[in-house]
Design a protein around this motif. Structure first.
Motif, PDB file in Angstrom:
ATOM      1  N   LEU A  25       0.828  -1.222   0.000  1.00 35.24           N
ATOM      2  CA  LEU A  25       0.000   0.000   0.000  1.00 35.24           C
ATOM      3  C   LEU A  25       0.861   1.272   0.000  1.00 35.24           C
ATOM      4  CD1 LEU A  25      -2.912  -0.982   2.452  1.00 35.24           C
ATOM      5  CD2 LEU A  25      -2.588  -1.567   0.053  1.00 35.24           C
ATOM      6  N   ARG A  59      -3.978   0.163  -5.202  1.00 38.32           N
ATOM      7  CA  ARG A  59      -5.249   0.535  -4.583  1.00 38.32           C
ATOM      8  C   ARG A  59      -5.121   1.566  -3.464  1.00 38.32           C
ATOM      9  NH1 ARG A  59      -6.678  -2.150   0.343  1.00 38.32           N
ATOM     10  NH2 ARG A  59      -5.305  -3.884   0.878  1.00 38.32           N
ATOM     11  N   ALA A  63       0.114   4.083   2.861  1.00 35.50           N
ATOM     12  CA  ALA A  63      -0.240   3.674   4.227  1.00 35.50           C
ATOM     13  C   ALA A  63       0.698   4.288   5.262  1.00 35.50           C
ATOM     14  CB  ALA A  63      -0.222   2.157   4.341  1.00 35.50           C
ATOM     15  N   GLN A  65       4.292   5.577   7.111  1.00 33.75           N
ATOM     16  CA  GLN A  65       5.568   4.932   7.401  1.00 33.75           C
ATOM     17  C   GLN A  65       5.448   3.410   7.325  1.00 33.75           C
ATOM     18  OE1 GLN A  65       8.736   6.037   8.111  1.00 33.75           O
ATOM     19  NE2 GLN A  65       9.177   3.850   8.027  1.00 33.75           N
ATOM     20  N   ASP A  66       6.407   2.780   6.648  1.00 30.18           N
ATOM     21  CA  ASP A  66       6.432   1.313   6.617  1.00 30.18           C
ATOM     22  C   ASP A  66       6.856   0.807   7.994  1.00 30.18           C
ATOM     23  OD1 ASP A  66       7.336  -1.394   6.398  1.00 30.18           O
ATOM     24  OD2 ASP A  66       7.168  -1.152   4.224  1.00 30.18           O
ATOM     25  N   LEU A  67       5.917   0.188   8.670  1.00 26.85           N
ATOM     26  CA  LEU A  67       6.170  -0.225  10.055  1.00 26.85           C
ATOM     27  C   LEU A  67       7.047  -1.470  10.128  1.00 26.85           C
ATOM     28  CD1 LEU A  67       2.595   0.505  11.454  1.00 26.85           C
ATOM     29  CD2 LEU A  67       4.639   1.937  11.653  1.00 26.85           C
ATOM     30  N   VAL A  72      13.190   1.760  11.003  1.00 25.53           N
ATOM     31  CA  VAL A  72      12.324   2.423  11.992  1.00 25.53           C
ATOM     32  C   VAL A  72      11.590   1.456  12.906  1.00 25.53           C
ATOM     33  CG1 VAL A  72      11.910   4.498  10.642  1.00 25.53           C
ATOM     34  CG2 VAL A  72      10.406   2.544  10.351  1.00 25.53           C
ATOM     35  N   ALA A 118       1.622   9.258   7.910  1.00 21.20           N
ATOM     36  CA  ALA A 118       2.399  10.249   7.159  1.00 21.20           C
ATOM     37  C   ALA A 118       1.971  10.299   5.693  1.00 21.20           C
ATOM     38  CB  ALA A 118       3.886   9.929   7.263  1.00 21.20           C
ATOM     39  N   ILE A 138      -6.726   8.532   7.071  1.00 22.93           N
ATOM     40  CA  ILE A 138      -6.672   7.996   8.436  1.00 22.93           C
ATOM     41  C   ILE A 138      -5.476   8.605   9.163  1.00 22.93           C
ATOM     42  CG2 ILE A 138      -6.614   5.918   9.871  1.00 22.93           C
ATOM     43  CD1 ILE A 138      -7.422   4.263   7.451  1.00 22.93           C
ATOM     44  N   PHE A 141      -1.857   7.531  13.604  1.00 24.52           N
ATOM     45  CA  PHE A 141      -0.792   7.636  14.622  1.00 24.52           C
ATOM     46  C   PHE A 141      -1.256   7.203  16.018  1.00 24.52           C
ATOM     47  CE2 PHE A 141      -0.413  10.804  11.324  1.00 24.52           C
ATOM     48  CZ  PHE A 141       0.886  10.645  10.873  1.00 24.52           C
ATOM     49  N   ASP A 149       2.350  13.330  12.496  1.00 24.11           N
ATOM     50  CA  ASP A 149       3.602  13.963  12.052  1.00 24.11           C
ATOM     51  C   ASP A 149       3.515  14.288  10.570  1.00 24.11           C
ATOM     52  OD1 ASP A 149       4.188  11.589  10.698  1.00 24.11           O
ATOM     53  OD2 ASP A 149       5.521  10.832  12.253  1.00 24.11           O
TER      54      ASP A 149
HETATM   55  O1  T3D Z   1       9.109   5.813  12.206  1.00 27.82           O
HETATM   56  C1  T3D Z   1       8.005   6.002  12.667  1.00 27.82           C
HETATM   57  O2  T3D Z   1       7.202   5.103  12.924  1.00 27.82           O
HETATM   58  C2  T3D Z   1       7.617   7.438  12.844  1.00 27.82           C
HETATM   59  C3  T3D Z   1       6.878   7.892  11.663  1.00 27.82           C
HETATM   60  C4  T3D Z   1       5.564   7.695  11.624  1.00 27.82           C
HETATM   61  C5  T3D Z   1       4.783   8.109  10.459  1.00 27.82           C
HETATM   62  C6  T3D Z   1       3.585   7.250  10.236  1.00 27.82           C
HETATM   63  O3  T3D Z   1       3.119   7.237   9.124  1.00 27.82           O
HETATM   64  S1  T3D Z   1       2.930   6.354  11.532  1.00 27.82           S
HETATM   65  C7  T3D Z   1       1.533   5.536  10.812  1.00 27.82           C
HETATM   66  C8  T3D Z   1       1.928   4.305  10.047  1.00 27.82           C
HETATM   67  N1  T3D Z   1       0.813   3.750   9.321  1.00 27.82           N
HETATM   68  C9  T3D Z   1      -0.134   3.015   9.916  1.00 27.82           C
HETATM   69  O4  T3D Z   1      -0.154   2.819  11.100  1.00 27.82           O
HETATM   70  C10 T3D Z   1      -1.168   2.394   9.001  1.00 27.82           C
HETATM   71  C11 T3D Z   1      -1.058   0.885   9.031  1.00 27.82           C
HETATM   72  N2  T3D Z   1      -1.914   0.283   8.039  1.00 27.82           N
HETATM   73  C12 T3D Z   1      -3.237   0.145   8.213  1.00 27.82           C
HETATM   74  O5  T3D Z   1      -3.812   0.557   9.213  1.00 27.82           O
HETATM   75  C13 T3D Z   1      -3.988  -0.569   7.128  1.00 27.82           C
HETATM   76  O6  T3D Z   1      -3.089  -1.320   6.364  1.00 27.82           O
HETATM   77  C14 T3D Z   1      -4.751   0.406   6.180  1.00 27.82           C
HETATM   78  C15 T3D Z   1      -5.935   1.015   6.935  1.00 27.82           C
HETATM   79  C16 T3D Z   1      -3.850   1.500   5.652  1.00 27.82           C
HETATM   80  C17 T3D Z   1      -5.300  -0.398   4.973  1.00 27.82           C
HETATM   81  O7  T3D Z   1      -6.013  -1.507   5.440  1.00 27.82           O
HETATM   82  P1  T3D Z   1      -6.404  -2.695   4.417  1.00 27.82           P
HETATM   83  O8  T3D Z   1      -7.250  -3.647   5.186  1.00 27.82           O
HETATM   84  O9  T3D Z   1      -6.977  -2.078   3.192  1.00 27.82           O
HETATM   85  O10 T3D Z   1      -5.027  -3.372   3.969  1.00 27.82           O
HETATM   86  P2  T3D Z   1      -4.086  -4.332   4.837  1.00 27.82           P
HETATM   87  O11 T3D Z   1      -4.483  -5.744   4.595  1.00 27.82           O
HETATM   88  O12 T3D Z   1      -4.007  -3.870   6.254  1.00 27.82           O
HETATM   89  O13 T3D Z   1      -2.649  -4.052   4.177  1.00 27.82           O
HETATM   90  C18 T3D Z   1      -2.263  -4.650   2.942  1.00 27.82           C
HETATM   91  C19 T3D Z   1      -0.793  -4.970   3.015  1.00 27.82           C
HETATM   92  O14 T3D Z   1      -0.058  -3.754   3.225  1.00 27.82           O
HETATM   93  C20 T3D Z   1      -0.490  -5.873   4.219  1.00 27.82           C
HETATM   94  O15 T3D Z   1       0.588  -6.695   3.865  1.00 27.82           O
HETATM   95  P3  T3D Z   1       0.351  -8.271   3.591  1.00 27.82           P
HETATM   96  O16 T3D Z   1      -0.291  -8.837   4.823  1.00 27.82           O
HETATM   97  O17 T3D Z   1      -0.577  -8.297   2.401  1.00 27.82           O
HETATM   98  O18 T3D Z   1       1.708  -8.800   3.310  1.00 27.82           O
HETATM   99  C21 T3D Z   1      -0.034  -4.874   5.261  1.00 27.82           C
HETATM  100  O19 T3D Z   1       0.815  -5.432   6.234  1.00 27.82           O
HETATM  101  C22 T3D Z   1       0.738  -3.892   4.411  1.00 27.82           C
HETATM  102  N3  T3D Z   1       0.795  -2.571   5.077  1.00 27.82           N
HETATM  103  C23 T3D Z   1      -0.194  -1.691   5.239  1.00 27.82           C
HETATM  104  N4  T3D Z   1       0.225  -0.626   5.895  1.00 27.82           N
HETATM  105  C24 T3D Z   1       1.522  -0.850   6.177  1.00 27.82           C
HETATM  106  C25 T3D Z   1       1.889  -2.088   5.660  1.00 27.82           C
HETATM  107  N5  T3D Z   1       3.136  -2.582   5.787  1.00 27.82           N
HETATM  108  C26 T3D Z   1       4.024  -1.813   6.459  1.00 27.82           C
HETATM  109  N6  T3D Z   1       3.739  -0.620   6.983  1.00 27.82           N
HETATM  110  C27 T3D Z   1       2.508  -0.095   6.872  1.00 27.82           C
HETATM  111  N7  T3D Z   1       2.260   1.139   7.340  1.00 27.82           N
END
Ligand code: T3D
Length: 267
Positions: A25, A59, A63, A65-67, A72, A118, A138, A141, A149
């Motif tokens: 994503l 799609r 999403a 930062q890559d967690l 990170v 982000a 969304i 955070f 951030d």
């Molecule tokens: O370094 C720091 O941490 C500080 C900086 C922070 C800045 C930030 O951006 S913090 C916020 C980080 N983002 C999130 O917390 C969002 C995490 N993702 C989600 O909540 C959901 O994925 C979504 C709501 C965005 C989408 O949900 P959905 O159901 O449509 O998709 P999914 O099944 O959750 O995700 C699909 C794939 O993308 C999945 O991988 P897989 O299982 O098919 O191999 C998922 O793990 C991957 N993915 C989605 N978001 C992230 C991610 N992988 C790594 N990092 C992500 N942020």
């Protein structure tokens, strides 16, 4: 050759940047943030580029930062020292947010799907934000114990007021594009299939306009938020002074008088 995490296309005077990790994503890794920064610097330096359009592959828009990025992500090994993620912000997100806000050309975001963390605030930091009907925003955070951030704490209250900003930031719930438009978070929602064409047409329109005046307009609006009324008026006068000596003003007035299309060139 390194992976193309940002796809770059030139469409006339518009530079299209596409975030390109659709399988995750378009979650932002350190490598991807590095490429994005380079791409923005290159667009800023290219005199033939008069607008930038940012979108996501697949799609999602992004999403955030890559967690899972080892740069990170907290180590899950027992006893491992926690990383200072503030340094990630200093190194990647602050320069990104500042660069977007200081581009010499207008920047359009075409939010084609979910924009989280982000990824959401990167989009909101662009000058005009279009989203497809299926897109959503969304402030993820709070769900992982962080604060917004990439400019979120500054942008949100200015865009939607404190009450809505707090609702979005505290709850971290998904906001549909249509609701984002209703509360003034973004400029416009368009049907899914029309997003890229509509955003490209908008970017082309901006590219044909007096770019330097557009960039100064962005700066003047941002600065005015921290000014009293009279200093804001004086700043407008100072900017008009500068722009009045520029080529584009002479061309704009001449084209109006001659009843022809102007050909702007300042940047
Ligand atoms: O370094 C720091 O941490 C500080 C900086 C922070 C800045 C930030 O951006 S913090 C916020 C980080 N983002 C999130 O917390 C969002 C995490 N993702 C989600 O909540 C959901 O994925 C979504 C709501 C965005 C989408 O949900 P959905 O159901 O449509 O998709 P999914 O099944 O959750 O995700 C699909 C794939 O993308 C999945 O991988 P897989 O299982 O098919 O191999 C998922 O793990 C991957 N993915 C989605 N978001 C992230 C991610 N992988 C790594 N990092 C992500 N942020």
């Amino acid at each position: 050759m390194s992976e193309q995490l940002i796809q770059i296309e030139q469409h006339g005077a518009v530079r299209l940047l596409r975030l390109n990790r659709p399988e995750a994503l378009n979650a932002l890794t350190a490598a991807m943030l590095g490429q994005l920064r380079q791409a923005l610097e290159a667009a800023a330096a290219d005199g033939a580029t008069r607008a930038v359009l940012i979108t996501g592959a697949g799609r999602a828009f992004s999403a955030g930062q890559d967690l899972a990025d080892p740069h990170v992500a907290p180590s899950r090994e027992p006893g491992a020292a926690p990383k200072d993620i503030g340094q990630i912000l200093d190194h990647y997100y602050i320069p990104l947010a500042l660069r977007l806000r200081s581009m010499p050309v207008p920047v359009v975001a075409a939010v084609n799907g979910v924009a989280a963390g982000a990824g959401a605030n990167m989009a909101l930091g662009c000058d005009l934000v279009l989203a497809s009907e299926g897109a959503s925003f969304i402030q993820a955070f709070s769900k992982i114990g962080l604060v917004p951030d990439c400019g979120g704490t500054w942008l949100l209250p200015r865009l939607v007021g404190r009450a809505k900003a707090l609702e979005l930031a505290l709850l971290g719930d998904r906001l549909k594009a249509v609701d984002a438009e209703r509360i003034g978070l973004i400029a416009r929602v368009v049907p899914d299939a029309e997003l890229l064409d509509t955003a490209m047409a908008l970017a082309q329109k901006l590219a044909a306009m007096p770019t330097r005046a557009l960039a100064e307009t962005r700066r003047a609006l941002d600065d005015a938020l921290k000014l009293e009324f009279e200093p804001a008026l004086k700043r407008e006068a100072a900017l008009q002074s500068q722009l009045g000596f520029a080529y584009d003003y002479q061309e704009g007035v001449a084209a109006f008088m001659d009843k022809r299309q102007p050909e702007f060139q300042d940047r």
